[in-house]
Design a protein around this motif. Structure first.
Motif, PDB file in Angstrom:
ATOM      1  N   SER A  63       0.803  -1.240   0.000  1.00 29.84           N
ATOM      2  CA  SER A  63       0.000   0.000   0.000  1.00 29.84           C
ATOM      3  C   SER A  63       0.830   1.281   0.000  1.00 29.84           C
ATOM      4  CB  SER A  63      -0.884   0.017   1.239  1.00 29.84           C
ATOM      5  OG  SER A  63      -0.066   0.133   2.401  1.00 29.84           O
ATOM      6  N   GLY A  64       2.068   1.197   0.486  1.00 31.66           N
ATOM      7  CA  GLY A  64       2.895   2.397   0.626  1.00 31.66           C
ATOM      8  C   GLY A  64       2.377   3.330   1.718  1.00 31.66           C
ATOM      9  N   SER A  65       1.471   2.823   2.578  1.00 27.81           N
ATOM     10  CA  SER A  65       0.841   3.666   3.599  1.00 27.81           C
ATOM     11  C   SER A  65       1.851   4.145   4.644  1.00 27.81           C
ATOM     12  CB  SER A  65      -0.279   2.857   4.268  1.00 27.81           C
ATOM     13  OG  SER A  65      -0.445   3.244   5.595  1.00 27.81           O
ATOM     14  N   LYS A  66       1.757   5.445   4.977  1.00 24.84           N
ATOM     15  CA  LYS A  66       2.639   6.066   5.983  1.00 24.84           C
ATOM     16  C   LYS A  66       2.433   5.406   7.350  1.00 24.84           C
ATOM     17  CE  LYS A  66       5.242   9.515   4.648  1.00 24.84           C
ATOM     18  NZ  LYS A  66       6.587   9.038   4.755  1.00 24.84           N
ATOM     19  N   GLU A  67       1.159   5.049   7.620  1.00 26.02           N
ATOM     20  CA  GLU A  67       0.822   4.447   8.915  1.00 26.02           C
ATOM     21  C   GLU A  67       1.603   3.137   9.109  1.00 26.02           C
ATOM     22  OE1 GLU A  67      -3.241   3.200   9.216  1.00 26.02           O
ATOM     23  OE2 GLU A  67      -3.262   3.487  11.389  1.00 26.02           O
ATOM     24  N   TYR A  68       1.605   2.295   8.072  1.00 27.73           N
ATOM     25  CA  TYR A  68       2.316   1.025   8.183  1.00 27.73           C
ATOM     26  C   TYR A  68       3.822   1.249   8.281  1.00 27.73           C
ATOM     27  CZ  TYR A  68      -2.145  -1.029   6.840  1.00 27.73           C
ATOM     28  OH  TYR A  68      -3.467  -1.400   6.797  1.00 27.73           O
ATOM     29  N   GLU A  69       4.297   2.270   7.593  1.00 23.69           N
ATOM     30  CA  GLU A  69       5.726   2.576   7.663  1.00 23.69           C
ATOM     31  C   GLU A  69       6.101   2.951   9.110  1.00 23.69           C
ATOM     32  OE1 GLU A  69       7.071   5.971   5.447  1.00 23.69           O
ATOM     33  OE2 GLU A  69       9.039   5.078   5.151  1.00 23.69           O
TER      34      GLU A  69
END
Ligand code: SAM
Length: 206
Positions: free
Chosen positions: A185-191
């Motif tokens: 997803s490239g999601s900031k949250e997961y990062e």
């Protein structure tokens, strides 16, 4: 009944405590407790009459009908007497929150939610319970079992998100999960989760 998840849940019960298992379904938790012969009183309860019938059949099979009380109840609504410990396991966080949104809760609550554990930690903290012990147990998949007692504690955002278990393999599992979600997803949250988990793992590895 031999499940590591259930064994972990009952391991938090101490001698002489009276216990109510809410959402008992098959009744395995009360049966395991009765076999341990340590509780002063055991109540198996469920909002579903069918579930309670299946619990009753299992309890009868173990010859424990005189040891375990049974009651149909939506949460605590039909429960008149107090218990030292309430167990709420195998349900979702929303259901657990609804059940625990009432007065006169026991001093000790053992919870195992299938979803949204961070939200559950935040809720328990808000209603005045602190984590006595938290275990992440592998039983075909990871389950988090938390033993709460009445009290205040300040939790960091990391503790709210990922808990206070000392199972490093669980944190490694979470790291891989968020790594995969991030790469999809490239999601900031997961990062952000990945970064936090990496720090937790490094700290625990010493
Ligand atoms: C998946 S089973 C979990 C059984 C067992 N506690 C375990 O951990 O293996 C969930 C049970 O919770 C019961 N339940 C759901 N909401 C409830 C409520 N508000 N009050 C009492 N029981 C409830 C359901 O009827 C069902 O039997």
């Amino acid at each position: 009944m031999n499940s590591e998840r259930l064994k972990t849940i009952v391991s938090f019960v101490e001698p002489k405590e009276s216990v109510i298992d809410i959402g008992t379904d098959h009744g395995y938790v009360p049966i395991m407790l009765a076999k341990m012969s340590i509780c002063s009183r055991i109540m198996a309860s469920d909002k579903s009459e069918n579930a309670l019938l299946s619990a009753k059949m299992n309890i009868r099979e173990y010859g424990l009908l005189d040891v375990i009380e049974l009651k149909v109840s939506d949460g605590f609504s039909n429960i008149s007497s107090g218990y030292d410990v309430a167990i709420l396991a195998g349900m979702g966080t929303n259901t657990i929150k609804k059940i625990l949104s009432c007065d006169n809760l026991p001093n000790k609550i053992i919870v195992q939610s299938n979803h949204d554990i961070a939200e559950l930690r935040r809720f328990m903290n808000d209603i005045g319970y602190k984590i006595k012990e938290e275990v992440a147990v592998f039983d075909e998949r990871y389950y988090v079992v938390i033993c709460y007692v009445v009290g205040q504690e300040v939790l960091t955002e990391e503790e709210i998100l990922f808990g206070k278990s000392d199972n490093i393999d669980y944190y490694k599992y979470l790291f891989s999960k968020y790594m995969e979600l991030y790469s999809k997803s490239g999601s900031k949250e997961y990062e952000n989760y990945k970064t936090l988990l990496k720090t937790i793992i490094e700290k625990k590895q010493g």
